[in-house]
Design a protein around this motif. Structure first.
Motif, mmCIF file in Angstrom:
data_model
loop_
_atom_site.group_PDB
_atom_site.id
_atom_site.type_symbol
_atom_site.label_atom_id
_atom_site.label_comp_id
_atom_site.label_asym_id
_atom_site.label_seq_id
_atom_site.Cartn_x
_atom_site.Cartn_y
_atom_site.Cartn_z
ATOM 1 N N VAL A 129 0.836 -1.185 0.017
ATOM 2 C CA VAL A 129 0.004 -0.054 -0.027
ATOM 3 C C VAL A 129 0.853 1.331 -0.192
ATOM 4 O O VAL A 129 0.603 2.059 -0.725
ATOM 5 N N VAL A 130 1.668 1.210 0.775
ATOM 6 C CA VAL A 130 2.916 2.359 0.711
ATOM 7 C C VAL A 130 3.403 2.520 -0.594
ATOM 8 O O VAL A 130 3.644 3.694 -1.073
ATOM 9 N N ALA A 131 3.922 1.298 -1.291
ATOM 10 C CA ALA A 131 4.235 1.735 -2.664
ATOM 11 C C ALA A 131 3.412 2.218 -3.275
ATOM 12 O O ALA A 131 3.868 3.010 -4.606
ATOM 13 N N ALA A 132 2.196 1.907 -3.420
ATOM 14 C CA ALA A 132 1.092 2.203 -4.477
ATOM 15 C C ALA A 132 0.657 3.761 -4.025
ATOM 16 O O ALA A 132 0.504 4.587 -4.991
ATOM 17 N N MET A 133 0.713 4.190 -2.876
ATOM 18 C CA MET A 133 0.521 5.527 -2.563
ATOM 19 C C MET A 133 1.772 6.417 -3.167
ATOM 20 O O MET A 133 1.508 7.523 -3.534
ATOM 21 N N ALA A 134 2.892 5.758 -3.023
ATOM 22 C CA ALA A 134 4.099 6.622 -3.219
ATOM 23 C C ALA A 134 4.061 6.832 -4.766
ATOM 24 O O ALA A 134 4.759 7.835 -5.448
ATOM 25 N N ALA A 135 3.499 5.930 -5.646
ATOM 26 C CA ALA A 135 3.411 6.036 -7.188
ATOM 27 C C ALA A 135 2.368 7.126 -7.693
ATOM 28 O O ALA A 135 2.354 7.185 -8.970
ATOM 29 N N GLN A 136 1.602 7.762 -6.819
ATOM 30 C CA GLN A 136 0.327 8.542 -7.322
ATOM 31 C C GLN A 136 1.035 9.747 -7.646
ATOM 32 O O GLN A 136 1.998 10.279 -7.057
ATOM 33 N N ASP A 137 0.381 10.001 -9.168
ATOM 34 C CA ASP A 137 0.885 11.184 -9.631
ATOM 35 C C ASP A 137 0.010 11.665 -10.587
ATOM 36 O O ASP A 137 -0.983 10.937 -10.753
ATOM 37 N N GLU A 138 0.204 12.784 -11.317
ATOM 38 C CA GLU A 138 -0.810 13.222 -12.501
ATOM 39 C C GLU A 138 -1.166 12.165 -13.400
ATOM 40 O O GLU A 138 -2.364 11.909 -13.730
ATOM 41 N N ARG A 139 -0.210 11.363 -13.774
ATOM 42 C CA ARG A 139 -0.552 10.126 -14.582
ATOM 43 C C ARG A 139 -1.589 9.179 -14.073
ATOM 44 O O ARG A 139 -2.599 8.789 -14.705
ATOM 45 N N THR A 140 -1.403 9.037 -12.794
ATOM 46 C CA THR A 140 -2.213 7.901 -12.091
ATOM 47 C C THR A 140 -3.724 8.738 -12.162
ATOM 48 O O THR A 140 -4.779 7.965 -12.469
ATOM 49 N N GLY A 141 -3.757 9.940 -11.933
ATOM 50 C CA GLY A 141 -4.930 10.718 -11.904
ATOM 51 C C GLY A 141 -5.653 10.526 -13.394
ATOM 52 O O GLY A 141 -6.904 10.437 -13.447
ATOM 53 N N GLU A 142 -4.938 10.784 -14.472
ATOM 54 C CA GLU A 142 -5.411 10.429 -15.884
ATOM 55 C C GLU A 142 -6.173 9.118 -16.105
ATOM 56 O O GLU A 142 -7.121 8.997 -16.622
ATOM 57 N N ARG A 143 -5.446 8.265 -15.427
ATOM 58 C CA ARG A 143 -5.959 6.566 -15.625
ATOM 59 C C ARG A 143 -7.009 6.446 -14.879
ATOM 60 O O ARG A 143 -7.934 5.500 -15.069
ATOM 61 N N MET A 144 -7.268 7.283 -13.692
ATOM 62 C CA MET A 144 -8.603 7.102 -13.073
ATOM 63 C C MET A 144 -9.800 8.025 -13.348
ATOM 64 O O MET A 144 -10.570 7.832 -12.787
ATOM 65 N N ARG A 145 -9.583 8.550 -14.744
ATOM 66 C CA ARG A 145 -10.738 9.212 -15.186
ATOM 67 C C ARG A 145 -11.889 8.226 -15.570
ATOM 68 O O ARG A 145 -11.709 7.079 -15.966
ATOM 69 N N GLY A 146 -13.144 8.607 -15.303
ATOM 70 C CA GLY A 146 -14.249 7.947 -15.504
ATOM 71 C C GLY A 146 -14.498 6.955 -14.295
ATOM 72 O O GLY A 146 -15.704 6.267 -14.430
ATOM 73 N N THR A 147 -13.940 6.904 -13.253
ATOM 74 C CA THR A 147 -14.021 6.027 -12.056
ATOM 75 C C THR A 147 -14.993 6.812 -11.250
ATOM 76 O O THR A 147 -15.278 8.170 -11.448
ATOM 77 N N PRO A 148 -15.880 6.256 -10.316
ATOM 78 C CA PRO A 148 -16.714 6.693 -9.361
ATOM 79 C C PRO A 148 -16.269 8.131 -8.682
ATOM 80 O O PRO A 148 -16.799 9.007 -8.726
ATOM 81 N N PRO A 149 -15.087 7.968 -8.106
ATOM 82 C CA PRO A 149 -14.428 9.334 -7.668
ATOM 83 C C PRO A 149 -14.105 10.361 -8.263
ATOM 84 O O PRO A 149 -14.473 11.387 -8.065
ATOM 85 N N HIS A 150 -13.731 9.936 -9.704
ATOM 86 C CA HIS A 150 -13.671 11.014 -10.753
ATOM 87 C C HIS A 150 -14.798 11.735 -11.213
ATOM 88 O O HIS A 150 -15.197 12.891 -11.250
#
Length: 265
Positions: A129-150
């Motif tokens: 989980v620490v590794a996944a959180m550390a990898a979050q960036d703008e590109r991750t946000g772009e990949r999350m488009r269309g998800t319920p939070p977005h």
């Protein structure tokens, strides 16, 4: 409901019910809607104030980093704006970190504290989980488009185009190492910890955190009068991602918030 102009931020809050105030602080990439399953039950007994944290939901971002400490100052300022001398706080995940820092930095404002799926140090999360959180960036946000939070963010945010920016700033926050154990051990207000049995935080850390609050060190006695002021709940059949919707959560929280310290629940 509306905005409070504090600390250079237009902070969105919503208020429901009457009685002693209970402030709800949502998890990362969420908003007040995250607590929709809980609010009706809580508002029957309390004045519930739900907040959208910096850069989340209806609260637009400002030119400062995302930090637990500054968001805690926002909550303290909101209580002043609402003329509340004290309040109970309930925070989930990211909001739990903010609630904990509020209790540490502004202890006179916090009557009781409820932390849901929240560690007291960054190493309290599972390593993956620490590794996944550390990898979050703008590109991750772009990949999350269309998800319920977005989709929710796109609907309510003042600037929907800030979605990638939120991920970048959140990643910067989540890559920062912290250990608040010593400060936790000095907290004086009654505190309840709630975790899922399949959380992103191991139960061993839940026990460690509870121990810092004075729990788990001795038998409570036949009538429970020797139990600590702190409480620990592990909700079965839930994960980090669905615990806020657990039917048992509002019941457990209200029981903790209303019982007299030093007596059995």
């Amino acid at each position: 409901m509306g905005y409070a102009q504090i600390n250079g931020l237009r902070l969105w809050y919503e208020s429901y019910g009457t009685g002693r105030p209970l402030v709800l602080l949502h998890g990362g990439y969420g908003s007040t809607e995250m607590f929709a399953p809980m609010v009706p039950a809580l508002a029957e007994r309390r004045r519930v104030v739900a907040v959208d944290l910096q850069g989340h939901g209806r609260t637009a971002d400002v030119d400062r980093p995302l930090r637990y400490e500054t968001m805690a100052d926002d909550i303290a300022a909101l209580l002043g704006h609402l003329d509340l001398s004290t309040a109970d706080l309930l925070g989930y995940s990211l909001g739990g970190g903010v609630a904990l820092r509020t209790a540490i930095e502004h202890p006179a404002l916090v009557r009781r504290l409820v932390l849901v799926s929240t560690p007291c140090r960054s190493a309290g999360w599972y390593p993956e989980v620490v590794a996944a959180m550390a990898a979050q960036d703008e590109r991750t946000g772009e990949r999350m488009r269309g998800t319920p939070p977005h989709l929710l963010y796109e609907r309510v945010a003042p600037r929907p185009q800030d979605w990638p920016r939120l991920w970048a700033k959140s990643g910067d926050l989540l890559r920062r190492d912290y250990d608040w154990s010593a400060e936790v051990a000095r907290l004086s207000m009654p505190t309840m910890l709630v975790f899922a049995d399949a959380d992103s935080i191991p139960t061993s850390h839940a026990a460690e955190f509870y121990g810092l609050l004075g729990g788990g060190h001795r038998d409570a006695g036949w009538d429970g009068t020797d139990r600590p002021a702190a409480r620990l709940a592990v909700l079965p059949g839930h994960t980090h991602y669905d615990i806020v919707g657990a039917p048992a959560l509002p019941t457990a929280v209200l029981s903790f918030l209303t019982h007299q310290v030093g007596t059995p629940t």
